[in-house]
Design a protein around this motif. Structure first.
Motif, PDB file in Angstrom:
ATOM      1  N   SER A   1     -19.093 -18.055  95.662  1.00 33.76           N
ATOM      2  CA  SER A   1     -19.519 -16.685  95.962  1.00 33.76           C
ATOM      3  C   SER A   1     -18.382 -15.698  95.724  1.00 33.76           C
ATOM      4  N   LEU A   2     -17.196 -16.039  96.208  1.00 37.08           N
ATOM      5  CA  LEU A   2     -16.046 -15.149  96.039  1.00 37.08           C
ATOM      6  C   LEU A   2     -15.668 -15.019  94.575  1.00 37.08           C
ATOM      7  N   ALA A   3     -15.775 -16.117  93.824  1.00 39.80           N
ATOM      8  CA  ALA A   3     -15.463 -16.073  92.393  1.00 39.80           C
ATOM      9  C   ALA A   3     -16.407 -15.114  91.668  1.00 39.80           C
ATOM     10  N   LEU A   4     -17.663 -15.111  92.093  1.00 36.09           N
ATOM     11  CA  LEU A   4     -18.645 -14.216  91.478  1.00 36.09           C
ATOM     12  C   LEU A   4     -18.275 -12.754  91.730  1.00 36.09           C
ATOM     13  N   LEU A   5     -17.849 -12.437  92.940  1.00 34.91           N
ATOM     14  CA  LEU A   5     -17.470 -11.069  93.278  1.00 34.91           C
ATOM     15  C   LEU A   5     -16.154 -10.660  92.621  1.00 34.91           C
ATOM     16  N   LYS A   6     -15.254 -11.615  92.418  1.00 30.37           N
ATOM     17  CA  LYS A   6     -14.026 -11.311  91.680  1.00 30.37           C
ATOM     18  C   LYS A   6     -14.353 -10.988  90.227  1.00 30.37           C
TER      19      LYS A   6
ATOM     20  N   PRO B   1     -29.936 -19.230  94.653  1.00 28.81           N
ATOM     21  CA  PRO B   1     -29.008 -20.221  95.220  1.00 28.81           C
ATOM     22  C   PRO B   1     -28.186 -19.607  96.339  1.00 28.81           C
ATOM     23  N   LEU B   2     -27.762 -20.430  97.289  1.00 26.73           N
ATOM     24  CA  LEU B   2     -27.063 -19.918  98.465  1.00 26.73           C
ATOM     25  C   LEU B   2     -25.801 -19.143  98.090  1.00 26.73           C
ATOM     26  N   PHE B   3     -25.028 -19.615  97.103  1.00 25.20           N
ATOM     27  CA  PHE B   3     -23.784 -18.907  96.777  1.00 25.20           C
ATOM     28  C   PHE B   3     -24.069 -17.501  96.277  1.00 25.20           C
ATOM     29  N   ARG B   4     -25.212 -17.319  95.582  1.00 28.29           N
ATOM     30  CA  ARG B   4     -25.570 -15.980  95.123  1.00 28.29           C
ATOM     31  C   ARG B   4     -26.036 -15.103  96.284  1.00 28.29           C
ATOM     32  N   ARG B   5     -26.733 -15.687  97.233  1.00 26.74           N
ATOM     33  CA  ARG B   5     -27.176 -14.915  98.396  1.00 26.74           C
ATOM     34  C   ARG B   5     -25.982 -14.468  99.237  1.00 26.74           C
ATOM     35  N   ILE B   6     -24.994 -15.352  99.350  1.00 28.62           N
ATOM     36  CA  ILE B   6     -23.772 -14.975 100.078  1.00 28.62           C
ATOM     37  C   ILE B   6     -23.062 -13.841  99.338  1.00 28.62           C
ATOM     38  N   ALA B   7     -22.956 -13.980  98.011  1.00 24.24           N
ATOM     39  CA  ALA B   7     -22.312 -12.937  97.210  1.00 24.24           C
ATOM     40  C   ALA B   7     -23.054 -11.614  97.333  1.00 24.24           C
TER      41      ALA B   7
ATOM     42  N   GLY C   1     -15.315  -7.577  89.707  1.00 25.05           N
ATOM     43  CA  GLY C   1     -14.282  -6.580  89.933  1.00 25.05           C
ATOM     44  C   GLY C   1     -14.268  -6.010  91.339  1.00 25.05           C
ATOM     45  N   LEU C   2     -14.948  -6.684  92.288  1.00 19.16           N
ATOM     46  CA  LEU C   2     -15.028  -6.160  93.654  1.00 19.16           C
ATOM     47  C   LEU C   2     -13.965  -6.743  94.578  1.00 19.16           C
ATOM     48  N   LEU C   3     -13.432  -7.914  94.238  1.00 21.56           N
ATOM     49  CA  LEU C   3     -12.445  -8.576  95.087  1.00 21.56           C
ATOM     50  C   LEU C   3     -11.200  -8.930  94.291  1.00 21.56           C
TER      51      LEU C   3
ATOM     52  N   LEU D   1     -16.118 -17.756 106.730  1.00 19.80           N
ATOM     53  CA  LEU D   1     -17.325 -17.492 105.952  1.00 19.80           C
ATOM     54  C   LEU D   1     -18.215 -18.732 105.885  1.00 19.80           C
ATOM     55  N   LYS D   2     -17.587 -19.888 105.789  1.00 18.44           N
ATOM     56  CA  LYS D   2     -18.348 -21.150 105.781  1.00 18.44           C
ATOM     57  C   LYS D   2     -19.177 -21.265 107.057  1.00 18.44           C
ATOM     58  N   ASP D   3     -18.545 -20.963 108.185  1.00 16.22           N
ATOM     59  CA  ASP D   3     -19.251 -21.069 109.462  1.00 16.22           C
ATOM     60  C   ASP D   3     -20.323 -19.993 109.594  1.00 16.22           C
ATOM     61  N   ARG D   4     -20.003 -18.784 109.117  1.00 15.17           N
ATOM     62  CA  ARG D   4     -20.968 -17.691 109.233  1.00 15.17           C
ATOM     63  C   ARG D   4     -22.256 -18.002 108.496  1.00 15.17           C
ATOM     64  N   TYR D   5     -22.125 -18.573 107.295  1.00 10.83           N
ATOM     65  CA  TYR D   5     -23.293 -18.799 106.457  1.00 10.83           C
ATOM     66  C   TYR D   5     -23.819 -20.227 106.533  1.00 10.83           C
ATOM     67  N   GLY D   6     -23.177 -21.081 107.346  1.00 10.92           N
ATOM     68  CA  GLY D   6     -23.653 -22.448 107.515  1.00 10.92           C
ATOM     69  C   GLY D   6     -23.631 -23.245 106.236  1.00 10.92           C
ATOM     70  N   THR D   7     -22.505 -23.210 105.536  1.00 11.48           N
ATOM     71  CA  THR D   7     -22.407 -23.893 104.248  1.00 11.48           C
ATOM     72  C   THR D   7     -21.037 -24.543 104.122  1.00 11.48           C
TER      73      THR D   7
END
Length: 256
Positions: A51-56, A7-13, A59-61, A37-43
């Protein structure tokens, strides 16, 4: 971005994670805004938030209200364990943990949380070679680096060997307990000849998460360290609980 079928959110993460782990996004760096980030990834912003929630959760963010999302700073302490540096630090009177931190330009502090006599838990009794429930002295400490809690350490000592010694007192011991063990006038009067460490990796309990400020998704290493003296007796067991996002352990093994 890797894994085009995800899924796109995982690819962004995954893409942001790679930038963090490579150092392109350094600890403490502020991430671009959700709009950028929305503009960078076209989403959409909703996808970016996932994506950010996944990285939080990894423990990375971390989020700073009103300021943005940042790469989580990690004041890592690298531990180099050799017989030579163990004895040198013991002789200086500086605890090994403090010496490692100081050598890396960090500020270390230890707090004694409790000193008491308790029945030996089964996993400690087995390592000490005594019956479960045998009286042991427990010295409970918390270690800090640059003001951040880094690990909880419980030290266990046979009460029949260490009663009426500084181990049973709620105060610092110059050079640590190891110096007392090897002291010709001390309770053991023997040289430490071997340390054996057992590592267990698991998720932290809610209490450990609170005490050590462990972010969501970060595992904990539980390290049992047994000190063997020349007679073969185990006279100390350290039970350390170490968040896995802020330590690097290195063991040097000399093979004859």
């Amino acid at each position: 971005m890797p894994d085009r079928d995800a899924p796109l959110f995982r690819r962004i993460a995954d893409d942001l994670r790679a930038s963090i782990l490579s150092g392109e996004l350094a600890p403490g760096a502020r991430l671009p805004s959700e709009n950028d980030l929305k503009d960078r990834y076209g989403t959409t912003r909703a996808t970016v938030r996932k994506s950010l929630a996944l990285l939080k959760a990894d423990g990375l963010l971390i989020s700073n209200q009103g300021k943005g999302v940042f790469v989580r700073p990690r004041p890592n302490v690298q531990f180099l364990t050799t017989g030579t540096n163990f004895r040198h630090r013991r002789d200086t009177g500086v605890a090994n943990y403090n010496a490692e931190a100081i050598a890396q330009g960090l500020r270390a502090k230890q707090e004694i949380l409790a000193v008491e006599i308790i029945p030996a838990p089964a996993e400690i009794a087995e390592r000490l070679g005594v019956e479960t429930g045998t009286p042991v002295i427990l010295r409970r400490r918390r270690f800090f680096v640059n003001g951040e809690p880094m690990q909880n350490v419980d030290g266990y000592y046979p009460a029949d060997r260490f009663a009426d010694t500084p181990v049973a007192e709620s105060s610092r011991i110059r050079g640590g307990v190891s110096r007392l063990i090897e002291d010709p006038e001390g309770p053991i009067k023997q040289r430490i000849v071997q340390f054996v460490e057992d590592l267990v990796i698991r998720m932290p309990t809610p209490k450990e998460t609170e005490e050590l400020a462990i972010p969501p998704g970060v595992p904990l290493a539980r390290v049992f360290r047994s000190a063997h003296v020349a007679s073969g007796e185990v006279v100390e067991v350290l039970d350390s609980r170490v968040p896995c996002d802020r330590h690097v352990f290195r063991y040097v093994i000399d093979v004859p």
